[in-house]
Design an enzyme around this catalytic site. Sequence first.
Site, PDB file in Angstrom:
ATOM      1  N   HIS A   1      52.080  19.843  31.645  1.00  0.00           N
ATOM      2  CA  HIS A   1      51.541  20.392  30.394  1.00  0.00           C
ATOM      3  C   HIS A   1      50.656  19.412  29.609  1.00  0.00           C
ATOM      4  CE1 HIS A   1      54.852  18.061  28.704  1.00  0.00           C
ATOM      5  NE2 HIS A   1      54.261  18.163  27.543  1.00  0.00           N
TER       6      HIS A   1
HETATM    7  C1  UD1 Z   1      53.532  19.236  22.169  1.00  0.00           C
HETATM    8  C2  UD1 Z   1      53.500  17.713  21.972  1.00  0.00           C
HETATM    9  C3  UD1 Z   1      53.757  17.032  23.307  1.00  0.00           C
HETATM   10  C4  UD1 Z   1      55.042  17.532  23.927  1.00  0.00           C
HETATM   11  C5  UD1 Z   1      54.993  19.037  24.042  1.00  0.00           C
HETATM   12  C6  UD1 Z   1      56.273  19.569  24.615  1.00  0.00           C
HETATM   13  C7  UD1 Z   1      51.932  16.908  20.250  1.00  0.00           C
HETATM   14  C8  UD1 Z   1      50.643  16.241  20.040  1.00  0.00           C
HETATM   15  N1  UD1 Z   1      52.172  17.285  21.520  1.00  0.00           N
HETATM   16  O1  UD1 Z   1      52.466  19.583  23.037  1.00  0.00           O
HETATM   17  O2  UD1 Z   1      53.873  15.637  23.089  1.00  0.00           O
HETATM   18  O3  UD1 Z   1      55.196  16.945  25.204  1.00  0.00           O
HETATM   19  O4  UD1 Z   1      54.777  19.591  22.740  1.00  0.00           O
HETATM   20  O5  UD1 Z   1      56.240  20.951  24.748  1.00  0.00           O
HETATM   21  O6  UD1 Z   1      52.693  17.091  19.338  1.00  0.00           O
HETATM   22  N2  UD1 Z   1      52.378  27.478  22.011  1.00  0.00           N
HETATM   23  C9  UD1 Z   1      53.034  28.663  22.166  1.00  0.00           C
HETATM   24  N3  UD1 Z   1      54.297  28.760  21.656  1.00  0.00           N
HETATM   25  C10 UD1 Z   1      54.916  27.757  21.012  1.00  0.00           C
HETATM   26  C11 UD1 Z   1      54.227  26.560  20.848  1.00  0.00           C
HETATM   27  C12 UD1 Z   1      52.964  26.418  21.363  1.00  0.00           C
HETATM   28  O7  UD1 Z   1      52.531  29.601  22.750  1.00  0.00           O
HETATM   29  O8  UD1 Z   1      56.070  27.923  20.574  1.00  0.00           O
HETATM   30  C13 UD1 Z   1      51.016  27.330  22.589  1.00  0.00           C
HETATM   31  C14 UD1 Z   1      49.913  27.533  21.572  1.00  0.00           C
HETATM   32  O9  UD1 Z   1      48.852  28.172  22.208  1.00  0.00           O
HETATM   33  C15 UD1 Z   1      49.509  26.105  21.252  1.00  0.00           C
HETATM   34  C16 UD1 Z   1      49.752  25.385  22.564  1.00  0.00           C
HETATM   35  O10 UD1 Z   1      50.900  26.021  23.127  1.00  0.00           O
HETATM   36  O11 UD1 Z   1      48.197  26.029  20.817  1.00  0.00           O
HETATM   37  C17 UD1 Z   1      50.013  23.926  22.424  1.00  0.00           C
HETATM   38  O12 UD1 Z   1      51.076  23.670  21.505  1.00  0.00           O
HETATM   39  P1  UD1 Z   1      51.115  22.284  20.678  1.00  0.00           P
HETATM   40  O13 UD1 Z   1      52.375  22.188  19.900  1.00  0.00           O
HETATM   41  O14 UD1 Z   1      49.827  22.100  19.945  1.00  0.00           O
HETATM   42  O15 UD1 Z   1      51.095  21.186  21.780  1.00  0.00           O
HETATM   43  P2  UD1 Z   1      51.932  21.073  23.127  1.00  0.00           P
HETATM   44  O16 UD1 Z   1      50.998  21.127  24.262  1.00  0.00           O
HETATM   45  O17 UD1 Z   1      53.094  22.025  23.111  1.00  0.00           O
END
Ligand code: UD1
Length: 379
Positions: free
Chosen positions: A209
Amino acid sequence: MRKKHVLSVVGARPNFMKMAPLLRELSKEEIFHSSLVHTGQHYDEVMSKVFFRDLNMQAPDFNLNVGSGSHAVQTAEIMKSFERVCDQAKPDLVIVAGDVNSTLACSLTAVKLQIPVAHLEAGLRSFDRTMPEEINRIVTDSISDVLFTTEESGNVNLRREGIAEEKIHFVGNTMIDSLVSCAGLLHHTRLGGALGALDGAAYFLATVHRPSNVDDPGPLSQVLDILESASQFAPVLFVTHPRTRSRLEEIGRDSELSEIDDELREIRQGSVYFLPPLPYVEFFKLMSKCTAVLTDSGGIQEETTFLRIPCLTMRDNTERPSTVDLGTNQLVGLDEPAVRSCLKTIISGEWKVSSVPPFWDGRAAERVVEVLKKILGRN
Ligand code: UD1
């Protein structure tokens, strides 16, 4: 004596397993009033709620519901909302964990309000500033008052950055506390539903991821090629993060992967199976029974070291060097021949002899609380 108000912060999936054991220990102590903030960085049922259930966590006292956004937007929204919580709750200490945007946002907010900050999992460094997590770690450590480290490299890094010795506390790994406290569930439960077909079978477990591996079609295609190549040795179960799933859909590669469903009777060599994000205990079961893990996650490098499951990390660096030096982990980047060669060694039963790093023993949260009692008890 007035109780000391300790305000803990969770936001994204990896925070839950690090914070759950600490919340339990804090709640046992008369001198603390413990409350919890959930920033809402992760919000889906499978990315957030199921962890509260599986890890038996107290419900949050404050929900910020910030949701997704760019780094600046997400960090700023958390800061704005968390400042209001601090004004209202007036904590004596804020505890943050790990390296996600919620960690940075809440530590920065608290320190500007002159509220002391404790950082759980301090000092880890990948020395790769293109990783958003590396920036979050460096900033959080530089402004925290109490730094709890999980491995020796963390102590070394913090000293080199000029952090005063008395702020550094080598307590071990609270994420391993969570594994230890859920371990009892594994012996009594078979893999349920569709995954029952996996009991006793050889398979690899994959999770990917990191933005550097999934955001651009080039690296993402390389990742898929590696997983397909690995599946020639044994079936691959690919547990997909929402970020990865949406990128796979964008480049039209999701349809090449088979979805696991309730009809599954067997898993076949040569196939990569696509799974949604899994609850904590289900994932733990899959990890503890697999032949090897292919991942770019930080936490999974540590969990496999503890479980003594071979781990191939699809990154060029790691902020958790003890998993390579002592544990079962090996960095393979996106080098397909290197992955094949490692998998051959693993299958032949000749993977390196490993050990579990010091203080990864299920009692790290107890050590954290002992430190906090000394620090907050004397004020
Ligand atoms: C975040 C952390 C990363 C961690 C990861 C674990 C930061 C910078 N990154 O990355 O260090 O390893 O979490 O999962 O904080 N989304 C959903 N549902 C959710 C949450 C997110 O669909 O409940 C989707 C959204 O489209 C979002 C994307 O996932 O834009 C990314 O989520 P985000 O929290 O920005 O970063 P992660 O890639 O999850």
